[in-house]
Design a protein around this motif. Structure first.
Motif, mmCIF file in Angstrom:
data_model
loop_
_atom_site.group_PDB
_atom_site.id
_atom_site.type_symbol
_atom_site.label_atom_id
_atom_site.label_comp_id
_atom_site.label_asym_id
_atom_site.label_seq_id
_atom_site.Cartn_x
_atom_site.Cartn_y
_atom_site.Cartn_z
ATOM 1 N N ARG A 288 0.807 -1.220 0.000
ATOM 2 C CA ARG A 288 0.000 0.000 0.000
ATOM 3 C C ARG A 288 0.845 1.277 0.000
ATOM 4 O O ARG A 288 0.437 2.287 -0.573
ATOM 5 N N PHE A 289 2.022 1.239 0.634
ATOM 6 C CA PHE A 289 2.838 2.444 0.731
ATOM 7 C C PHE A 289 4.185 2.226 0.051
ATOM 8 O O PHE A 289 4.830 1.196 0.243
ATOM 9 N N LEU A 290 4.575 3.208 -0.752
ATOM 10 C CA LEU A 290 5.834 3.162 -1.481
ATOM 11 C C LEU A 290 6.775 4.213 -0.906
ATOM 12 O O LEU A 290 6.369 5.356 -0.656
ATOM 13 N N TYR A 291 8.029 3.827 -0.710
ATOM 14 C CA TYR A 291 9.055 4.756 -0.251
ATOM 15 C C TYR A 291 10.079 4.963 -1.371
ATOM 16 O O TYR A 291 10.612 3.994 -1.919
ATOM 17 N N ASP A 292 10.338 6.230 -1.652
ATOM 18 C CA ASP A 292 11.370 6.603 -2.634
ATOM 19 C C ASP A 292 12.580 7.098 -1.832
ATOM 20 O O ASP A 292 12.583 8.228 -1.347
ATOM 21 N N PRO A 293 13.618 6.271 -1.658
ATOM 22 C CA PRO A 293 14.736 6.656 -0.787
ATOM 23 C C PRO A 293 15.522 7.857 -1.314
ATOM 24 O O PRO A 293 15.600 8.100 -2.519
ATOM 25 N N ASP A 294 16.096 8.593 -0.386
ATOM 26 C CA ASP A 294 16.985 9.697 -0.736
ATOM 27 C C ASP A 294 18.108 9.169 -1.625
ATOM 28 O O ASP A 294 18.610 8.056 -1.412
ATOM 29 N N ALA A 320 15.207 0.371 -6.566
ATOM 30 C CA ALA A 320 15.314 0.881 -5.190
ATOM 31 C C ALA A 320 14.062 1.595 -4.712
ATOM 32 O O ALA A 320 14.137 2.647 -4.069
ATOM 33 N N TYR A 321 12.883 1.044 -5.005
ATOM 34 C CA TYR A 321 11.649 1.491 -4.369
ATOM 35 C C TYR A 321 11.295 0.472 -3.296
ATOM 36 O O TYR A 321 11.362 -0.745 -3.524
ATOM 37 N N LEU A 322 10.886 0.971 -2.127
ATOM 38 C CA LEU A 322 10.514 0.107 -1.017
ATOM 39 C C LEU A 322 9.006 0.161 -0.800
ATOM 40 O O LEU A 322 8.366 1.187 -1.049
#
Length: 407
Positions: A288-294, A320-322
């Motif tokens: 449900r949630f995607l994190y785009d790392p620095d 590198a998407y979490l």
């Protein structure tokens, strides 16, 4: 600019020309030049003063208010370290016990000035006579001439036995053309000399391009990637006694105008992730949630360490998407809520966005060959709603995620 023009700028007439140029800079360059010449200034002096005024305006983003008194070249400004990054590096060198530092290839003096402000005695070496003269003038303007002195010469000939620390920022642009150099052996000083410094001086730091290949990192060195306000700006190799961890990602803020915190401690506030650089994050489905790392986290190969803190997984081992089931506040990644996961199809995506009345989209991508601006045109968007589109791969398949930002 040449040394004669620079010397002219250092005279009382030159100072007046710089002040006049600062008042007219920022508008149409032809109008500004005409305004300066109308005051009776010689054409060469007016041109040199206006060039400095424009460079100083551009440099404020890197150096803050100090830029208004600095002397700059275009190439030197491009390669110069941002003030907040240099201050953080100087703080770390000081904490490690460095008291006398050689800055080999000091350029305009950005790093050396930060070190001097931290109380470190700095000997700068610069091969280009004009740049060396400007660095010395910048030390004088900052009131640091007793702590930072510059000699024009060959960095490889400097006697490092005189110092207990070395900082080296090898030139990565070709002299005369400004073109980037991608072969480290063509740097100036050359790469073999640069990495050999660590064997001669126990406290050695080397500034490198953020795109450096991990295979070039010397054994035992710490490789650090630094971002400022989300922009990846540089990497550095901390060698010898300065190495603390194999890999580090450091996040700094630069928009507040001051490289130190409000407490007066002199410390540069930062966020950091550290690790081995070779750990692998677990792989699972898109959630449900995607994190785009620095980008500093991505380039440092520390996505696995970040995934562990977020309880997140990758949806493709090479992207590198979490992804996670719940949003966790973190300074190390931007979070988006995924509303739709679609195998990429322009027709299907266009229909979905039309149904949602989406007229504005932000397009992110990793692992996709699609051109965002072409896709934007092809979608023929209408409507009053906004969405974020993520072009990526999930389990190897081209995929588009329709998302909305998480506050």
């Amino acid at each position: 600019m040449d040394l004669d023009q620079f010397a002219a700028l250092r005279t009382p007439e030159g100072s007046a020309a710089l002040a006049a140029a600062a008042r007219v800079a920022g508008g149409d360059p032809l109008t500004a030049a005409a305004a300066l010449r109308s005051t009776g200034l010689p054409a060469d002096l007016a041109s040199a003063a206006l060039t400095q005024a424009e460079l100083r305006r551009r440099a404020v983003g890197k150096f803050g208010p100090a830029a208004t008194g600095m002397f700059l070249t275009r190439a030197g400004l491009e390669q110069a370290t941002r003030g907040v990054v240099a201050a953080r590096r100087a703080e770390r060198l000081r904490a490690a016990g460095v008291r006398v530092l050689a800055d080999l290839g000091c350029g305009l003096g950005a790093d050396a000035l930060a070190a001097a402000r931290a109380g470190i005695r700095v000997y700068g070496v610069e091969a280009d006579p004009l740049t060396a003269a400007m660095a010395a003038a910048n030390a004088e303007a900052a009131g640091l001439a007793e702590l930072f002195t510059v000699e024009c010469g060959d960095a490889t000939a400097f006697d490092v036995d005189r110092v207990d620390g070395v900082f080296c920022d090898p030139a990565r642009r070709k002299a005369g053309t400004g073109r980037r150099i991608f072969d480290p052996n063509a740097y100036s000083p050359p790469w073999d000399f640069v990495v050999g410094l660590a064997e001669r001086v126990p406290h050695t730091v080397v500034k490198v391009a953020p795109g450096i290949d991990h295979a070039l990192v010397p054994a035992g060195a710490e490789a650090e990637w630094v971002s400022v306000d989300g922009d990846l700006v540089e990497a550095a190799l901390w060698c010898g006694e300065l190495a603390q961890v194999p890999r580090r990602a450091t996040l700094l803020r630069g928009k507040e105008g001051s490289p130190v915190d409000a407490s007066g401690s002199g410390r540069v506030p930062c966020r950091q992730v550290t690790g081995s650089g070779d750990a692998e994050a677990p792989v699972g489905p898109a959630r449900r949630f995607l994190y785009d790392p620095d980008p500093a986290v991505v380039r440092a190969h520390l996505v696995a360490e970040l995934a562990e803190t977020l309880g997140a997984t990758l949806a493709d081992p090479s992207i590198a998407y979490l992804y996670a089931d719940a949003p966790t506040p973190t300074p190390f990644a931007r979070c988006l809520e995924v509303t739709d996961v679609l195998p990429f199809s322009l027709k299907r995506l266009r229909a979905l966005l039309r149904e949602r009345r989406v007229g504005r989209v932000e397009i992110l991508k990793r692992g996709s060959a699609l051109e965002p601006e072409k896709l934007r045109r092809d979608l023929r968007l209408t409507g009053d709603q906004a969405a974020s589109l993520v072009l990526t791969r999930v389990a190897g398949a081209p995929t588009v995620l329709v998302c909305r930002p998480v506050g």
